[in-house]
Design a protein around this motif. Sequence first.
Motif, PDB file in Angstrom:
ATOM      1  N   ARG A  99       0.826  -1.211   0.000  1.00 20.70           N
ATOM      2  CA  ARG A  99       0.000   0.000   0.000  1.00 20.70           C
ATOM      3  C   ARG A  99       0.863   1.266   0.000  1.00 20.70           C
ATOM      4  NH1 ARG A  99      -3.004  -3.492   3.319  1.00 20.70           N
ATOM      5  NH2 ARG A  99      -2.170  -2.677   5.253  1.00 20.70           N
ATOM      6  N   GLY A 100       2.184   1.096   0.002  1.00 20.77           N
ATOM      7  CA  GLY A 100       3.081   2.238  -0.062  1.00 20.77           C
ATOM      8  C   GLY A 100       3.572   2.737   1.284  1.00 20.77           C
ATOM      9  N   SER A 101       3.295   1.979   2.363  1.00 21.03           N
ATOM     10  CA  SER A 101       3.709   2.412   3.702  1.00 21.03           C
ATOM     11  C   SER A 101       4.996   1.714   4.133  1.00 21.03           C
ATOM     12  CB  SER A 101       2.620   2.079   4.726  1.00 21.03           C
ATOM     13  OG  SER A 101       1.452   2.806   4.454  1.00 21.03           O
ATOM     14  N   GLU A 102       5.911   2.526   4.609  1.00 22.52           N
ATOM     15  CA  GLU A 102       7.164   1.970   5.111  1.00 22.52           C
ATOM     16  C   GLU A 102       6.963   1.415   6.517  1.00 22.52           C
ATOM     17  OE1 GLU A 102      10.622   4.373   4.692  1.00 22.52           O
ATOM     18  OE2 GLU A 102      10.046   4.993   2.664  1.00 22.52           O
ATOM     19  N   LEU A 103       7.784   0.452   6.865  1.00 19.39           N
ATOM     20  CA  LEU A 103       7.763  -0.165   8.183  1.00 19.39           C
ATOM     21  C   LEU A 103       8.037   0.894   9.241  1.00 19.39           C
ATOM     22  CD1 LEU A 103       7.796  -2.753   9.985  1.00 19.39           C
ATOM     23  CD2 LEU A 103      10.243  -2.895   9.508  1.00 19.39           C
ATOM     24  N   ARG A 104       7.173   0.941  10.234  1.00 24.74           N
ATOM     25  CA  ARG A 104       7.371   1.879  11.342  1.00 24.74           C
ATOM     26  C   ARG A 104       8.325   1.268  12.349  1.00 24.74           C
ATOM     27  NH1 ARG A 104       1.114   3.872  12.022  1.00 24.74           N
ATOM     28  NH2 ARG A 104       1.100   5.096  10.118  1.00 24.74           N
ATOM     29  N   ASN A 105       9.050   2.111  13.024  1.00 24.18           N
ATOM     30  CA  ASN A 105      10.069   1.666  13.970  1.00 24.18           C
ATOM     31  C   ASN A 105       9.425   1.339  15.326  1.00 24.18           C
ATOM     32  OD1 ASN A 105      12.559   1.084  15.052  1.00 24.18           O
ATOM     33  ND2 ASN A 105      13.043   3.220  15.496  1.00 24.18           N
ATOM     34  N   VAL A 106       8.604   0.290  15.352  1.00 21.92           N
ATOM     35  CA  VAL A 106       7.909  -0.078  16.586  1.00 21.92           C
ATOM     36  C   VAL A 106       8.069  -1.562  16.925  1.00 21.92           C
ATOM     37  CG1 VAL A 106       6.180   1.764  16.437  1.00 21.92           C
ATOM     38  CG2 VAL A 106       5.729  -0.465  15.360  1.00 21.92           C
ATOM     39  N   CYS A 107       8.706  -2.320  16.056  1.00 17.39           N
ATOM     40  CA  CYS A 107       8.793  -3.772  16.230  1.00 17.39           C
ATOM     41  C   CYS A 107      10.047  -4.168  17.011  1.00 17.39           C
ATOM     42  CB  CYS A 107       8.790  -4.454  14.867  1.00 17.39           C
ATOM     43  SG  CYS A 107       7.278  -4.126  13.931  1.00 17.39           S
ATOM     44  N   PRO A 108       9.988  -5.332  17.665  1.00 13.75           N
ATOM     45  CA  PRO A 108      11.165  -5.824  18.402  1.00 13.75           C
ATOM     46  C   PRO A 108      12.366  -5.956  17.466  1.00 13.75           C
ATOM     47  CG  PRO A 108       9.240  -7.195  18.856  1.00 13.75           C
ATOM     48  CD  PRO A 108       8.858  -6.246  17.758  1.00 13.75           C
ATOM     49  N   SER A 109      13.534  -5.624  17.981  1.00 16.43           N
ATOM     50  CA  SER A 109      14.735  -5.605  17.144  1.00 16.43           C
ATOM     51  C   SER A 109      15.122  -6.984  16.631  1.00 16.43           C
ATOM     52  CB  SER A 109      15.905  -4.985  17.914  1.00 16.43           C
ATOM     53  OG  SER A 109      16.149  -5.729  19.097  1.00 16.43           O
ATOM     54  N   GLY A 110      14.731  -8.058  17.312  1.00 15.14           N
ATOM     55  CA  GLY A 110      15.082  -9.412  16.874  1.00 15.14           C
ATOM     56  C   GLY A 110      14.468  -9.788  15.541  1.00 15.14           C
ATOM     57  N   ASP A 111      13.325  -9.212  15.208  1.00 17.49           N
ATOM     58  CA  ASP A 111      12.613  -9.539  13.969  1.00 17.49           C
ATOM     59  C   ASP A 111      12.841  -8.518  12.870  1.00 17.49           C
ATOM     60  OD1 ASP A 111      11.464 -11.635  15.379  1.00 17.49           O
ATOM     61  OD2 ASP A 111       9.641 -10.516  15.845  1.00 17.49           O
ATOM     62  N   ILE A 112      13.527  -7.463  13.176  1.00 13.53           N
ATOM     63  CA  ILE A 112      13.548  -6.305  12.289  1.00 13.53           C
ATOM     64  C   ILE A 112      14.116  -6.603  10.901  1.00 13.53           C
ATOM     65  CG2 ILE A 112      15.740  -5.169  12.855  1.00 13.53           C
ATOM     66  CD1 ILE A 112      12.352  -3.482  12.773  1.00 13.53           C
ATOM     67  N   ALA A 113      15.141  -7.420  10.787  1.00 12.53           N
ATOM     68  CA  ALA A 113      15.740  -7.696   9.471  1.00 12.53           C
ATOM     69  C   ALA A 113      14.730  -8.381   8.551  1.00 12.53           C
ATOM     70  CB  ALA A 113      16.999  -8.541   9.613  1.00 12.53           C
ATOM     71  N   ASN A 114      14.024  -9.371   9.055  1.00 15.48           N
ATOM     72  CA  ASN A 114      13.013 -10.067   8.244  1.00 15.48           C
ATOM     73  C   ASN A 114      11.855  -9.144   7.907  1.00 15.48           C
ATOM     74  OD1 ASN A 114      14.372 -12.513   8.113  1.00 15.48           O
ATOM     75  ND2 ASN A 114      13.455 -13.243  10.015  1.00 15.48           N
ATOM     76  N   LEU A 115      11.463  -8.319   8.861  1.00 18.16           N
ATOM     77  CA  LEU A 115      10.351  -7.400   8.623  1.00 18.16           C
ATOM     78  C   LEU A 115      10.729  -6.339   7.588  1.00 18.16           C
ATOM     79  CD1 LEU A 115       9.017  -6.970  12.264  1.00 18.16           C
ATOM     80  CD2 LEU A 115       8.070  -8.409  10.443  1.00 18.16           C
ATOM     81  N   GLN A 116      11.949  -5.843   7.664  1.00 21.16           N
ATOM     82  CA  GLN A 116      12.406  -4.857   6.677  1.00 21.16           C
ATOM     83  C   GLN A 116      12.439  -5.467   5.281  1.00 21.16           C
ATOM     84  OE1 GLN A 116      16.130  -3.761   8.548  1.00 21.16           O
ATOM     85  NE2 GLN A 116      15.256  -1.842   9.331  1.00 21.16           N
ATOM     86  N   LYS A 117      12.871  -6.708   5.195  1.00 23.17           N
ATOM     87  CA  LYS A 117      12.918  -7.402   3.903  1.00 23.17           C
ATOM     88  C   LYS A 117      11.507  -7.576   3.345  1.00 23.17           C
ATOM     89  CE  LYS A 117      14.612 -11.670   1.819  1.00 23.17           C
ATOM     90  NZ  LYS A 117      15.260 -12.959   2.062  1.00 23.17           N
ATOM     91  N   ALA A 118      10.567  -7.992   4.192  1.00 22.49           N
ATOM     92  CA  ALA A 118       9.178  -8.175   3.754  1.00 22.49           C
ATOM     93  C   ALA A 118       8.568  -6.846   3.325  1.00 22.49           C
ATOM     94  CB  ALA A 118       8.350  -8.810   4.868  1.00 22.49           C
ATOM     95  N   ASN A 119       8.817  -5.797   4.098  1.00 26.50           N
ATOM     96  CA  ASN A 119       8.279  -4.482   3.761  1.00 26.50           C
ATOM     97  C   ASN A 119       8.883  -3.966   2.463  1.00 26.50           C
ATOM     98  OD1 ASN A 119       8.588  -1.163   4.533  1.00 26.50           O
ATOM     99  ND2 ASN A 119       6.565  -2.109   4.695  1.00 26.50           N
ATOM    100  N   ALA A 120      10.188  -4.156   2.276  1.00 26.60           N
ATOM    101  CA  ALA A 120      10.854  -3.711   1.044  1.00 26.60           C
ATOM    102  C   ALA A 120      10.274  -4.425  -0.176  1.00 26.60           C
ATOM    103  CB  ALA A 120      12.352  -3.954   1.135  1.00 26.60           C
ATOM    104  N   LYS A 121       9.950  -5.709  -0.013  1.00 25.28           N
ATOM    105  CA  LYS A 121       9.342  -6.461  -1.114  1.00 25.28           C
ATOM    106  C   LYS A 121       7.977  -5.868  -1.453  1.00 25.28           C
ATOM    107  CE  LYS A 121       8.576 -11.157  -2.707  1.00 25.28           C
ATOM    108  NZ  LYS A 121       8.661 -12.593  -2.404  1.00 25.28           N
ATOM    109  N   GLY A 122       7.198  -5.561  -0.439  1.00 21.89           N
ATOM    110  CA  GLY A 122       5.893  -4.934  -0.666  1.00 21.89           C
ATOM    111  C   GLY A 122       6.035  -3.561  -1.300  1.00 21.89           C
ATOM    112  N   LEU A 123       7.020  -2.785  -0.847  1.00 20.46           N
ATOM    113  CA  LEU A 123       7.247  -1.459  -1.420  1.00 20.46           C
ATOM    114  C   LEU A 123       7.656  -1.548  -2.892  1.00 20.46           C
ATOM    115  CD1 LEU A 123       9.069   0.258   1.571  1.00 20.46           C
ATOM    116  CD2 LEU A 123       6.850   0.936   0.616  1.00 20.46           C
ATOM    117  N   SER A 124       8.446  -2.564  -3.232  1.00 15.34           N
ATOM    118  CA  SER A 124       8.824  -2.758  -4.639  1.00 15.34           C
ATOM    119  C   SER A 124       7.599  -3.063  -5.482  1.00 15.34           C
ATOM    120  CB  SER A 124       9.845  -3.901  -4.767  1.00 15.34           C
ATOM    121  OG  SER A 124      11.058  -3.533  -4.171  1.00 15.34           O
TER     122      SER A 124
END
Length: 179
Positions: free
Chosen positions: A89-114
């Motif tokens: 939907r064009g929204s970037e990941l907000r900085n509210v998630c636990p740091s342990g999951d952040i790399a996977n979440l950033q990757k998933a969000n980047a895929k959606g943004l693409s």
Amino acid sequence: MKSILLAMLCTLGVLASCGLSEEQCTKADWGSIGKANGANGRSSEYVKNHVKSCEKHGISVNQSLWEQGRKEGLKYYCTAQNVYNQGRRGSELRNVCPSGDIANLQKANAKGLSYHQYSSEINDLEREQSDLRQQIWELKETPDSPEIASKISWLRSEIWRLDMRINRLERLRRPYAIL
């Protein structure tokens, strides 16, 4: 049951995103509002919006219950599928998630943004094609002439050129279509 809960959270998310009335502040289920805010990726600072709204009515916010609810809601927000959908939907990941999951979440969000970026480009080109088709339709309503025929031919070639670009973008978008 899960879909009912999500519908409720969305409704509360809408309610919780605007200024609350005196009645809403009085009857507020701060845990549920916090949960809805968390599910929408709100930071812990977001409670200040509710405090400000309710202070106008002399009502205090149970910030502890709100924060407990927000943390529950973040469990929904901080999933790979959700942040991928947010990206689509064009929204970037907000900085509210636990740091342990952040790399996977950033990757998933980047895929959606693409996916979103390719889709936006495709939509722009499709609108351009529609405009060109409208021009052709208008030109066909005018008397025939070599200039009109030439213009229509050029417009059709432009539509074809845009079609090729759309097809290319659709191929590029395909790997981003699902998580």
